[in-house]
Design a protein around this motif. Structure first.
Motif, PDB file in Angstrom:
ATOM      1  N   ALA A  42       0.828  -1.255   0.003  1.00 43.80           N
ATOM      2  CA  ALA A  42       0.079  -0.187  -0.173  1.00 43.80           C
ATOM      3  C   ALA A  42       0.840   1.299  -0.073  1.00 43.80           C
ATOM      4  O   ALA A  42       0.580   2.244  -0.579  1.00 43.80           O
ATOM      5  CB  ALA A  42      -0.869   0.014   1.270  1.00 43.80           C
ATOM      6  N   LEU A  43       2.047   1.450   0.798  1.00 41.87           N
ATOM      7  CA  LEU A  43       2.881   2.419   0.805  1.00 41.87           C
ATOM      8  C   LEU A  43       3.609   2.542  -0.661  1.00 41.87           C
ATOM      9  O   LEU A  43       3.713   3.569  -0.895  1.00 41.87           O
ATOM     10  CB  LEU A  43       4.051   2.323   1.909  1.00 41.87           C
ATOM     11  N   ALA A  44       3.725   1.521  -1.338  1.00 43.97           N
ATOM     12  CA  ALA A  44       4.104   1.598  -2.813  1.00 43.97           C
ATOM     13  C   ALA A  44       3.190   1.906  -3.665  1.00 43.97           C
ATOM     14  O   ALA A  44       3.630   2.051  -4.884  1.00 43.97           O
ATOM     15  CB  ALA A  44       5.049   0.280  -2.977  1.00 43.97           C
ATOM     16  N   GLY A  45       2.025   2.074  -3.345  1.00 42.96           N
ATOM     17  CA  GLY A  45       1.020   2.428  -4.239  1.00 42.96           C
ATOM     18  C   GLY A  45       0.584   1.324  -5.082  1.00 42.96           C
ATOM     19  O   GLY A  45      -0.002   1.458  -6.260  1.00 42.96           O
ATOM     20  N   ARG A  46       0.761   0.121  -4.674  1.00 41.94           N
ATOM     21  CA  ARG A  46       0.381  -1.227  -5.474  1.00 41.94           C
ATOM     22  C   ARG A  46      -0.993  -1.815  -5.246  1.00 41.94           C
ATOM     23  O   ARG A  46      -1.467  -2.366  -6.122  1.00 41.94           O
ATOM     24  CB  ARG A  46       1.465  -2.142  -5.324  1.00 41.94           C
ATOM     25  N   THR A 153       6.771   4.831   9.893  1.00 41.91           N
ATOM     26  CA  THR A 153       6.683   4.714  11.193  1.00 41.91           C
ATOM     27  C   THR A 153       5.462   4.640  12.020  1.00 41.91           C
ATOM     28  O   THR A 153       5.193   3.631  12.725  1.00 41.91           O
ATOM     29  CB  THR A 153       7.774   5.817  11.693  1.00 41.91           C
ATOM     30  N   ALA A 154       4.553   5.265  11.310  1.00 43.82           N
ATOM     31  CA  ALA A 154       3.154   5.109  12.091  1.00 43.82           C
ATOM     32  C   ALA A 154       2.328   3.946  11.917  1.00 43.82           C
ATOM     33  O   ALA A 154       1.974   3.352  12.729  1.00 43.82           O
ATOM     34  CB  ALA A 154       2.246   6.402  11.271  1.00 43.82           C
ATOM     35  N   ALA A 155       2.679   3.419  10.395  1.00 47.02           N
ATOM     36  CA  ALA A 155       2.202   2.177  10.221  1.00 47.02           C
ATOM     37  C   ALA A 155       2.997   1.057  11.029  1.00 47.02           C
ATOM     38  O   ALA A 155       2.177   0.231  11.705  1.00 47.02           O
ATOM     39  CB  ALA A 155       2.466   1.901   8.852  1.00 47.02           C
ATOM     40  N   LEU A 156       3.983   1.192  11.182  1.00 49.02           N
ATOM     41  CA  LEU A 156       4.954   0.166  12.043  1.00 49.02           C
ATOM     42  C   LEU A 156       4.272   0.327  13.834  1.00 49.02           C
ATOM     43  O   LEU A 156       4.117  -0.783  14.147  1.00 49.02           O
ATOM     44  CB  LEU A 156       6.443   0.359  12.095  1.00 49.02           C
ATOM     45  N   SER A 187      -1.709   5.932  16.017  1.00 53.77           N
ATOM     46  CA  SER A 187      -2.828   5.244  15.327  1.00 53.77           C
ATOM     47  C   SER A 187      -3.869   6.169  14.826  1.00 53.77           C
ATOM     48  O   SER A 187      -4.452   6.406  13.799  1.00 53.77           O
ATOM     49  CB  SER A 187      -3.352   3.904  15.450  1.00 53.77           C
ATOM     50  N   ASP A 188      -4.475   6.739  15.985  1.00 50.59           N
ATOM     51  CA  ASP A 188      -5.643   7.599  15.809  1.00 50.59           C
ATOM     52  C   ASP A 188      -5.450   8.739  15.172  1.00 50.59           C
ATOM     53  O   ASP A 188      -6.007   9.153  14.072  1.00 50.59           O
ATOM     54  CB  ASP A 188      -5.882   7.978  16.957  1.00 50.59           C
ATOM     55  N   HIS A 189      -4.104   9.485  15.386  1.00 49.61           N
ATOM     56  CA  HIS A 189      -3.881  10.703  14.418  1.00 49.61           C
ATOM     57  C   HIS A 189      -3.571  10.427  12.843  1.00 49.61           C
ATOM     58  O   HIS A 189      -3.720  11.310  12.458  1.00 49.61           O
ATOM     59  CB  HIS A 189      -2.593  11.424  15.146  1.00 49.61           C
ATOM     60  N   VAL A 211      -4.333   0.198   6.135  1.00 48.62           N
ATOM     61  CA  VAL A 211      -3.970  -0.165   7.510  1.00 48.62           C
ATOM     62  C   VAL A 211      -5.060  -0.525   8.485  1.00 48.62           C
ATOM     63  O   VAL A 211      -4.848  -1.236   9.217  1.00 48.62           O
ATOM     64  CB  VAL A 211      -2.885   0.921   8.071  1.00 48.62           C
ATOM     65  N   ALA A 212      -6.092   0.369   8.349  1.00 52.00           N
ATOM     66  CA  ALA A 212      -7.127   0.156   9.240  1.00 52.00           C
ATOM     67  C   ALA A 212      -7.753  -1.094   9.235  1.00 52.00           C
ATOM     68  O   ALA A 212      -8.035  -1.618  10.161  1.00 52.00           O
ATOM     69  CB  ALA A 212      -8.123   1.396   8.780  1.00 52.00           C
ATOM     70  N   VAL A 213      -8.058  -1.609   8.033  1.00 57.85           N
ATOM     71  CA  VAL A 213      -8.849  -2.701   7.780  1.00 57.85           C
ATOM     72  C   VAL A 213      -7.779  -4.039   8.211  1.00 57.85           C
ATOM     73  O   VAL A 213      -8.556  -4.896   8.650  1.00 57.85           O
ATOM     74  CB  VAL A 213      -9.195  -3.205   6.283  1.00 57.85           C
TER      75      VAL A 213
END
Length: 227
Positions: A42-46, A153-156, A187-189, A211-213
């Motif tokens: 997702a981060l790589a836009g795939r 970093t937020a995702a990690l 995660s919230d922010h 990330v949320a799902v």
């Protein structure tokens, strides 16, 4: 992408540097790593989350071997829910990630299999601590700083909170709970939990939604989803 993938970062945090053995929940780590590979895409836009399933939006390789192997699988298969992909990917993924880190000379494979071959034992102690040190530094700054960390970093941080890996950060007692609360704030922010709108989040909406799902799918699998 960084020098190591998100799934590799999670594994490095979960394995003791000296003993080379995993700590904490094995199923939690495996689910977290499966989610991390999908977040990497997702981060790589795939990939994106569309209509309840994860779909490929760009099939071009990313250059990260494990992510590209998963991308090929997603392209070739019919669309599946995030929960389904977590279960499909988690089996055997750890061995793949360990092999990748060994090839990068970050860890080494110590084979302690018995002479008769009946008991197979492997340890993976760290030989290049700089990689994990960078990961821990990023997380430390995210936990104590006021600024929202970058997307990666937020995702990690969010995945660590989802699989309850706070003890791997060297924390005990009340510090574990405090760290979990801070990880939830990150995660919230970032817009990963629905308490902050996608428009207000500093994270790309397409990434935040994936990330949320995935976090929800992890929590459902582990029985920790909030009612």
């Amino acid at each position: 992408m960084g020098s190591v993938a998100l799934a590799e970062e999670l594994l490095l945090l979960a394995y003791d540097d000296e003993s080379g053995r995993a700590t904490g929940s094995h199923i939690g780590l495996d689910l977290g790593m499966a989610a991390a590979v999908l977040v990497e895409l997702a981060l790589a836009g795939r990939i994106a989350y569309v209509g309840g399933t994860l779909v490929v939006t760009n099939s071009a390789p990313t250059g990260e071997p494990i992510a590209d192997e998963v991308l090929t699988r997603v392209v070739a298969d019919t669309p599946h829910t995030p929960s389904s992909w977590l279960q499909r990917l988690r089996h055997g993924l750890r061995d793949r990630v360990l092999a990748d880190l060994c090839a990068k000379n970050v860890i080494c494979d110590v084979d302690e299999t018995t002479a008769d071959g009946y008991i197979h034992l492997h340890r993976y102690p760290t030989i290049d601590p700089s990689v994990e040190a960078d990961v821990r530094d990023r997380l430390s700054r995210a936990l104590i700083g006021d600024d929202q960390p970058d997307e990666r970093t937020a995702a990690l941080a969010t995945l660590i909170g989802a699989v309850r890996m706070e003890p791997t950060l060297g924390l005990t007692g009340a510090d574990v709970r405090a760290a979990h609360e801070q990880l939830e704030k990150i995660s919230d922010h970032a817009g990963f939990t629905g308490t902050v709108s996608m428009e207000e989040s500093s994270i790309r909406p397409s990434v935040a939604l994936v990330v949320a799902v995935l976090v929800k799918a992890i929590q459902t699998a582990l029985g920790t989803a909030k009612a």
